[in-house]
Enzyme design. Structure first.
Site, short mmCIF file in Angstrom:
data_model
loop_
_atom_site.label_atom_id
_atom_site.label_comp_id
_atom_site.label_asym_id
_atom_site.label_seq_id
_atom_site.Cartn_x
_atom_site.Cartn_y
_atom_site.Cartn_z
N GLU A 125 -4.89 3.29 5.75
CA GLU A 125 -4.32 4.51 6.30
C GLU A 125 -3.27 4.16 7.35
O GLU A 125 -3.19 3.01 7.79
CB GLU A 125 -5.43 5.39 6.90
CG GLU A 125 -6.45 5.84 5.87
CD GLU A 125 -7.49 6.80 6.44
OE1 GLU A 125 -7.42 7.10 7.65
OE2 GLU A 125 -8.36 7.23 5.66
N GLY A 129 -5.57 -0.27 9.08
CA GLY A 129 -5.17 -1.30 8.14
C GLY A 129 -6.23 -2.37 8.06
O GLY A 129 -7.19 -2.27 7.30
N SER A 130 -6.10 -3.41 8.89
CA SER A 130 -7.09 -4.48 8.89
C SER A 130 -8.46 -3.97 9.31
O SER A 130 -9.49 -4.48 8.85
CB SER A 130 -6.64 -5.60 9.84
OG SER A 130 -5.44 -6.20 9.38
N ARG A 241 -8.80 -11.36 -3.25
CA ARG A 241 -8.11 -12.43 -2.51
C ARG A 241 -7.83 -13.64 -3.41
O ARG A 241 -6.80 -14.30 -3.24
CB ARG A 241 -8.95 -12.82 -1.29
CG ARG A 241 -8.86 -11.75 -0.21
CD ARG A 241 -9.88 -11.88 0.88
NE ARG A 241 -9.67 -10.81 1.86
CZ ARG A 241 -10.57 -10.44 2.76
NH1 ARG A 241 -11.74 -11.04 2.82
NH2 ARG A 241 -10.30 -9.46 3.61
N GLY A 337 20.98 -24.87 -1.39
CA GLY A 337 22.04 -24.58 -0.43
C GLY A 337 22.54 -23.15 -0.59
O GLY A 337 21.76 -22.22 -0.76
N GLU A 361 -4.37 -7.31 1.02
CA GLU A 361 -5.72 -7.85 0.76
C GLU A 361 -6.22 -8.65 1.96
O GLU A 361 -6.98 -9.61 1.81
CB GLU A 361 -5.73 -8.73 -0.51
CG GLU A 361 -5.49 -7.97 -1.79
CD GLU A 361 -6.71 -7.19 -2.26
OE1 GLU A 361 -7.78 -7.30 -1.65
OE2 GLU A 361 -6.56 -6.45 -3.25
N GLY A 362 -5.82 -8.25 3.15
CA GLY A 362 -6.22 -8.95 4.37
C GLY A 362 -5.15 -9.90 4.84
O GLY A 362 -4.78 -10.83 4.13
N THR A 363 -4.63 -9.67 6.03
CA THR A 363 -3.57 -10.52 6.56
C THR A 363 -4.06 -11.95 6.79
O THR A 363 -5.26 -12.22 6.77
CB THR A 363 -3.06 -9.97 7.91
OG1 THR A 363 -4.15 -10.05 8.87
CG2 THR A 363 -2.60 -8.52 7.79
#
Length: 375
Positions: A125, A129-130, A241, A337, A361-363
């Site tokens: 939301e 989050g986490s 994960r 380059g 999916e989780g920081t």
């Protein structure tokens, strides 16, 4: 890790399909902001929309190592598409298999596994989050069912999805045990897509802000038991994960392949630039780090196949694979380059697509927290 003959066959089949049917059109998908619906049915024809689901539901009945290998190959062709497939398998199909009633499984799984329907997972939301326990979306009991009200943010496939698993608060006084999961067909009145986000990468995979306003659900929309929403949300994160870690490897594979091919062709100061130690050693280091990350991913998948807990290993795989993948993409660009900075060489898109793997999916910080708790 040594792969079985079956796993190698699956890997080869997905690689061939991805290189023929997906990679040549990846930029077109990006410009169009989406994928043709028939592509999902083609993926389903290979068993990729329900890889680990039992054959009785139309699934492929494959193991998680095969699933990870398939996602690696898909992501090497198109990162956004692999995200949709990852969520479809690890959270939507797997969630209904684990916690759905026989009636729910019969109603939803055939279309999901056949690629006729895409699923969305609505947990995050604007202010949650986490910290998933901080969600505010409410499901209130009404006669014969529930009324859903609230907002969700960063929902993959929120627009194209036909079914959403929504986590909502059913008992505010019960904390984490007061959250429940619901199966919400997206054509239900009261389901609104407020915004399709304009993102850095993976633009063909829609990410949406969703609103529920007086959305009425029947009692049989409850997934699992009342109060099990938090458990359901977290229980599928191991597979999720592993999926994100696998797609990180796939995108890095594609970037490294471009860089090595260029370094073998480009001549500078009278020799191929891969023969210059500065370039060769860079590519060697990237290849070694990428292979180490790959083995972490396959190890976590093999533990899941063995029915062993792998929360720590899945967190390690996602943390290392996602961060190594960004480093590989950056090193690949450096190898080319100025050409690496151009869209036509393909690295720019991969670089954009891979960055989010350290977030969803989780920081990376969340993965470090999980690993720390296991020490």
């Amino acid at each position: 890790m040594l792969l079985s003959e079956t796993q190698i066959l699956i890997q080869d089949a997905v690689r061939a399909f991805a290189r023929e049917r997906i990679r040549p059109f990846s930029r077109e998908f990006e410009r169009a902001g989406g994928y043709p619906p028939e592509l999902f049915e083609e993926l389903a024809g290979l068993g990729l929309m329900g890889m680990t689901a039992p054959e009785q539901f139309g699934g492929a009945g494959a193991d998680y190592v095969s699933y990870a290998l398939a996602l690696i190959e898909l992501a090497a062709a198109d990162g956004g598409l692999s995200t949709i497939v990852s969520i479809q398998n690890s959270i939507i199909v797997n969630g209904i298999l684990k916690d759905g009633t026989p009636a729910q499984q019969e109603r939803y799984l055939p279309d999901l596994i056949a690629g006729r329907a895409i699923g969305a997972f609505a947990l995050t939301e604007p202010d949650a989050g986490s910290d998933a326990s901080a969600i505010r979306t409410r499901a209130t009991r009404v006669e014969g069912g529930w009324r859903l009200d609230g907002t969700k943010q960063f929902i993959t496939s929120g627009q194209i999805g036909r079914l959403a698993i929504v986590i909502a608060v059913t008992d505010p006084a019960a904390g984490k045990k007061g959250m429940s999961a619901f199966l919400v067909p997206t054509d239900t009145p009261g389901y609104f897509v407020d915004k399709v986000e304009d993102k850095l990468g993976q633009t063909a995979s829609d990410t949406c802000a969703i609103r529920f306003e007086n959305l009425i659900l029947r009692d049989d929309a409850l997934l699992g038991q009342e109060g099990e929403g938090y458990r359901i949300a977290l229980s599928n994160l191991e597979a999720g994960r592993i999926g994100i870690a696998a797609q990180s490897i796939g995108m890095a594979d594609a970037a490294l392949e471009i860089a090595v091919a260029y370094a073998k062709d480009r001549v500078s100061f009278g020799q191929k630039i891969i023969q210059h130690q500065a370039v060769g050693f860079r590519l060697a280091d990237l290849a070694a780090r990428l292979e180490a990350a790959r083995q972490l991913v396959l190890h976590a998948a093999s533990l899941k196949d063995g029915g062993q807990p792998c929360l720590k290993e899945a967190a390690m795989a996602k943390l290392v694979a996602s961060e190594v993948a960004e480093a590989v993409c950056s090193g690949a660009i450096q190898t080319l380059g100025g050409y690496g900075y151009l869209e036509e060489y393909g690295l720019a898109k991969i670089f954009r697509d891979v960055r989010v793997c350290q977030i969803y999916e989780g920081t990376s910080d969340i993965q470090r927290m999980i690993i720390t708790r296991s020490l």
